[in-house]
Scaffold this active site. Sequence first.
Site, PDB file in Angstrom:
ATOM      1  N   SER A  96       0.826  -1.210   0.000  1.00  0.00           N
ATOM      2  CA  SER A  96       0.000   0.000   0.000  1.00  0.00           C
ATOM      3  C   SER A  96       0.859   1.259   0.000  1.00  0.00           C
ATOM      4  O   SER A  96       0.590   2.213  -0.734  1.00  0.00           O
ATOM      5  CB  SER A  96      -0.923   0.013   1.227  1.00  0.00           C
ATOM      6  OG  SER A  96      -1.796  -1.086   1.213  1.00  0.00           O
TER       7      SER A  96
ATOM      8  N   SER B 101     -12.427   0.512   6.008  1.00  0.00           N
ATOM      9  CA  SER B 101     -10.950   0.464   6.031  1.00  0.00           C
ATOM     10  C   SER B 101     -10.327   1.841   6.262  1.00  0.00           C
ATOM     11  O   SER B 101      -9.388   2.242   5.571  1.00  0.00           O
ATOM     12  CB  SER B 101     -10.417  -0.143   4.719  1.00  0.00           C
ATOM     13  OG  SER B 101     -11.070  -1.335   4.387  1.00  0.00           O
TER      14      SER B 101
ATOM     15  N   ASP C  80      -7.378  -7.091   5.413  1.00  0.00           N
ATOM     16  CA  ASP C  80      -6.401  -8.051   4.883  1.00  0.00           C
ATOM     17  C   ASP C  80      -5.859  -8.956   5.983  1.00  0.00           C
ATOM     18  O   ASP C  80      -5.804 -10.179   5.835  1.00  0.00           O
ATOM     19  CB  ASP C  80      -5.249  -7.318   4.187  1.00  0.00           C
ATOM     20  CG  ASP C  80      -5.670  -6.735   2.845  1.00  0.00           C
ATOM     21  OD1 ASP C  80      -6.764  -7.076   2.362  1.00  0.00           O
ATOM     22  OD2 ASP C  80      -4.909  -5.932   2.282  1.00  0.00           O
TER      23      ASP C  80
ATOM     24  N   ASN D  42     -15.996  -6.294   2.003  1.00  0.00           N
ATOM     25  CA  ASN D  42     -15.044  -5.971   0.921  1.00  0.00           C
ATOM     26  C   ASN D  42     -14.043  -7.093   0.653  1.00  0.00           C
ATOM     27  O   ASN D  42     -13.285  -7.018  -0.313  1.00  0.00           O
ATOM     28  CB  ASN D  42     -14.360  -4.619   1.152  1.00  0.00           C
ATOM     29  CG  ASN D  42     -13.372  -4.623   2.289  1.00  0.00           C
ATOM     30  OD1 ASN D  42     -13.333  -5.542   3.106  1.00  0.00           O
ATOM     31  ND2 ASN D  42     -12.565  -3.582   2.353  1.00  0.00           N
TER      32      ASN D  42
ATOM     33  N   ARG E  63     -12.935 -13.458  -1.437  1.00  0.00           N
ATOM     34  CA  ARG E  63     -12.219 -14.099  -0.331  1.00  0.00           C
ATOM     35  C   ARG E  63     -13.154 -14.740   0.693  1.00  0.00           C
ATOM     36  O   ARG E  63     -12.760 -15.697   1.371  1.00  0.00           O
ATOM     37  CB  ARG E  63     -11.294 -13.081   0.351  1.00  0.00           C
ATOM     38  CG  ARG E  63     -10.077 -12.750  -0.497  1.00  0.00           C
ATOM     39  CD  ARG E  63      -9.227 -11.653   0.100  1.00  0.00           C
ATOM     40  NE  ARG E  63      -7.947 -11.543  -0.600  1.00  0.00           N
ATOM     41  CZ  ARG E  63      -7.084 -10.544  -0.402  1.00  0.00           C
ATOM     42  NH1 ARG E  63      -7.367  -9.571   0.454  1.00  0.00           N
ATOM     43  NH2 ARG E  63      -5.946 -10.520  -1.067  1.00  0.00           N
TER      44      ARG E  63
ATOM     45  N   ARG F 145      -2.851 -13.892  -0.517  1.00  0.00           N
ATOM     46  CA  ARG F 145      -3.186 -14.009   0.906  1.00  0.00           C
ATOM     47  C   ARG F 145      -3.819 -15.363   1.238  1.00  0.00           C
ATOM     48  O   ARG F 145      -3.667 -15.854   2.357  1.00  0.00           O
ATOM     49  CB  ARG F 145      -4.069 -12.844   1.345  1.00  0.00           C
ATOM     50  CG  ARG F 145      -3.383 -11.511   1.137  1.00  0.00           C
ATOM     51  CD  ARG F 145      -3.724 -10.456   2.162  1.00  0.00           C
ATOM     52  NE  ARG F 145      -3.047  -9.209   1.827  1.00  0.00           N
ATOM     53  CZ  ARG F 145      -1.784  -8.930   2.126  1.00  0.00           C
ATOM     54  NH1 ARG F 145      -1.051  -9.816   2.789  1.00  0.00           N
ATOM     55  NH2 ARG F 145      -1.237  -7.781   1.774  1.00  0.00           N
TER      56      ARG F 145
END
Length: 426
Positions: free
Chosen positions: A23, A198, A314, A337, A345, A387
């Site tokens: 990021s 987030s 995450d 999200n 996910r 991930r």
Amino acid sequence: MKQLRLEPVVQVRGEINIPGSKSISNRALLLATLAQGTTTLTNLLDSDDIRHMLASLKQLGVNYRLSQNNTECELDGLGGVISSESAQELFLGNAGTAMRPLCAALTLGQGEFTLTGEPRMEERPIGDLVDALRQLGANVVYLKNDGFPPLTINATGLSGGDVEIAGDLSSQFLTALLMVAPLAKGSVNIHVKGELVSKPYIDITLALMAQFGVTVINHDYARFEIVAGQQYVSPGKVLVEGDASSASYFLAAGAIKGGEVKVTGVGRLSIQGDVKFADVLEKMGADIEWGDDYIIARGSQLTAVDLDMNHIPDAAMTIATAALFAKGTTVIRNIYNWRIKETDRLAAMATELRKVGAEVEEGNDYIKITPPVVINTAEIDTYNDHRMAMCFSMLAFADCGITINDPDCTSKTFPDYFKQFASLQG
């Protein structure tokens, strides 16, 4: 298809220096491009997502010099907007941290820019960002499906004024808009519709913008004021923090099978919200020690938690696999999200957890995980999602070990993850 067999691990111990944050790396590269002066970025992440950003910047005429190991970059800023006399087509893979900010930045200058990516990128929404840019005068055309890449930008600059942007799907849209707002022709007032997800990722953006000399007035994350006439100015050097999401796997390893695991490159002074993952481990019973630039996790019997993890989406994935080693039922809430990331996910995590025997309830925006009495071995599909591969490495701490399909998908953020993971064993 390549597979990696992880045999059962009895205990972990050691120290890991975490590679740079994805990021921060891509945000800093773009801000350095728009800034006056030359910026040296150190501890830059060397991974697929960063390479896509660097390749695009080079194609757009940005000059930079990379060290031999690709972790230091000296970049000559443009001192303003990106323009091109010839039409440009940029391929951005599946890098959301490159696609969204570049889409916004390329509306500032002059030229025709087409942004494309891998098939999964065509399923990842960008409509909320494009809607906001259009309010400021941007001309953006979707080439396939409305609201999704690929797209073409016919850039003539952005006006100032009031703009609304949805905040309930991804913070990357607001991040992209914030980073370009100082270079609009007038002052910009950004109004966030809905609850902003987030928020810690917005804090990263604001901290980096401040480092490059730009002031944003933040009205409790509901409205942001950016006064016209500001200019990004290189601070000279930018140290990219270690990736706090990547730290989560090693901290979880220490909590489950420690021993003692120390991660360096992130700590209490980090600007990344994902360091709060360590607080969740502590709530589960792990022994956590903080330093300014390190975190230590020591193991104990873990117990289940029921928490809203919207602020660490995450790193929250790592809690899903750590939950297999905790007493009770773990619930991870407010994570819709997850569905618009590298893969869906929530669906992927539920599917793979069931393979190893867990009882899983998959909601629209939550997942409930009850561990089995005995964890089964399985072949874990990773969905081309870095991930997923790293989270399920935690299953090496079960008595039966685990097989990871397509382990090289970690190249998106952490190419030598499994080598580092192996270094903790013994």
